[in-house]
Scaffold this active site. Structure first.
Site, PDB file in Angstrom:
ATOM      1  N   HIS A  96      87.385  73.017 165.231  1.00 22.10           N
ATOM      2  CA  HIS A  96      88.088  72.484 166.174  1.00 22.10           C
ATOM      3  C   HIS A  96      88.136  71.118 166.195  1.00 22.10           C
ATOM      4  CE1 HIS A  96      89.967  73.918 170.183  1.00 22.10           C
ATOM      5  NE2 HIS A  96      90.773  72.883 169.731  1.00 22.10           N
TER       6      HIS A  96
ATOM      7  N   ARG B  27      94.538  79.067 168.817  1.00 25.48           N
ATOM      8  CA  ARG B  27      93.275  79.599 169.544  1.00 25.48           C
ATOM      9  C   ARG B  27      92.940  80.779 168.728  1.00 25.48           C
ATOM     10  NH1 ARG B  27      93.294  75.298 171.684  1.00 25.48           N
ATOM     11  NH2 ARG B  27      93.145  74.662 173.800  1.00 25.48           N
TER      12      ARG B  27
ATOM     13  N   GLU C 230      83.684  79.418 171.124  1.00 22.04           N
ATOM     14  CA  GLU C 230      83.193  78.141 170.435  1.00 22.04           C
ATOM     15  C   GLU C 230      82.220  77.409 170.904  1.00 22.04           C
ATOM     16  OE1 GLU C 230      86.689  75.710 170.205  1.00 22.04           O
ATOM     17  OE2 GLU C 230      87.721  76.944 168.946  1.00 22.04           O
TER      18      GLU C 230
END
Ligand code: MLT
Length: 320
Positions: free
Chosen positions: A280, A232, A261
């Site tokens: 991601h 994270r 994000e």
């Protein structure tokens, strides 16, 4: 009849499983905007989500029938667990389904970082033949520090051993015998920082871990350390890591996750020459997405139809 809403994009096999279950109806618009979601959730008894949906008190206030949320993935930082518990909504995740994909991506990042693979690719695509600029380093013989030796951390350790790396880890929750069995010494965080040539993060974001990679902790690391984060973004203080990358204290960083994000265009780590980044993608393989989607659908079916809850992430008072 129970209604399941899938507002994120999950694999079709999850939808098929739900549609084949008697007593369950499903709508799977996928990738819907927040405003649409706030309306669509009104008649939902369960939600299946990925990381793109924020499940918070506002959403729950629009979902009077909601009993369960299944996260097709591991992290539930996009779910307000306390608010869900207060409403008696059970939150479940699928912790094992994307372990291998995440470990493989982490390892890919580590190799890309060591051998400047994205930079070399880009340079050749732009018409240059620059071999000198991209001299790399071997992984063999280097020490990998693993922060968080859970499923993913352990899968990375196995891959690191195949590459003849030494591994050390910090994990305050893991029984030392588990770490001993896989030949990964558990050490204090300071010692991991002092000894690691590569540091890979696999911790949850908590009050203790938020911003754990910062100017102070970087100062305690080896000169030329390389840092990989596929967990994270909030584990890293981005501005302070950027400064250490610019000074050369940190030789490189490989990132798959960001505090926000998508990250803003002026994110301090994006575009630095010694940073490799992906959007991601660690769990984004067809293999992992099928597994987590089907597991999440099964969790919802078992809970709605049989009252069986598994992989519960919140201490919900379950009132069905
Ligand atoms: C997870 O928590 O499962 C991964 O970060 C993947 C995702 O969020 O989709």
């Amino acid at each position: 009849m129970f209604h399941v809403l899938i507002p994120d994009n999950v694999h079709q096999k999850a939808i098929d499983l739900l549609e084949a279950s008697e007593g369950i109806s499903v709508s799977a618009p996928g990738g819907i905007e927040r405003e649409t979601l706030l309306h669509s959730v009104a008649d939902a008894h369960a939600l299946i989500i990925r990381s793109g949906v924020t499940a918070d008190a506002e959403l729950f206030s629009r979902a009077p029938q909601l009993k369960a949320i299944a996260r097709a993935g591991v992290g539930v930082d996009n779910v307000d667990l306390a608010a869900a518990s207060a409403r008696g909504i059970v939150v479940m995740n699928t912790p094992g389904g994307n372990t291998i994909s995440t470990a493989e991506h982490t390892f890919g990042l580590m190799m890309a970082l060591s051998r400047h693979i994205p930079q070399g690719h880009q340079s050749l695509a732009e018409g240059r033949w620059d071999r000198k600029a991209f001299t790399g380093v071997e992984l063999k013989g280097k020490t990998l520090g693993i922060i968080g030796l859970g499923r993913i951390g352990q899968a990375i350790a196995a891959r690191a051993h195949a590459f003849e790396m030494s591994t050390i880890a910090h994990d305050p929750y893991l029984p030392p015998a588990v770490a001993e069995a896989i030949n990964v010494p558990l050490l204090d965080l300071d010692e991991v920082y002092a000894r690691a040539d590569y540091l890979t993060l696999h911790a949850l974001v908590t009050a203790e871990t938020r911003g754990m990679i910062n100017a102070d902790t970087i100062a305690a690391m080896k000169d030329g350390v390389r840092i990989i984060n596929a967990a994270r973004g909030a584990l890293i203080h981005s501005g302070q890591l950027a400064a250490a990358l610019k000074s050369g204290k940190v030789a490189g960083a490989a990132l798959d996750v960001y505090e926000q994000e998508p990250p803003p265009s002026d994110h301090p780590l994006i575009g630095l020459p010694n940073v490799v980044h992906t959007p991601h993608l660690a769990a984004s393989t067809s293999d992992a997405q099928i597994t987590v989607a089907v597991e999440a659908a099964q969790l919802v079916v078992d809970y709605l139809l049989e009252g069986k809850a598994a992989n519960v992430c919140n201490p919900a008072e379950i009132s069905r």
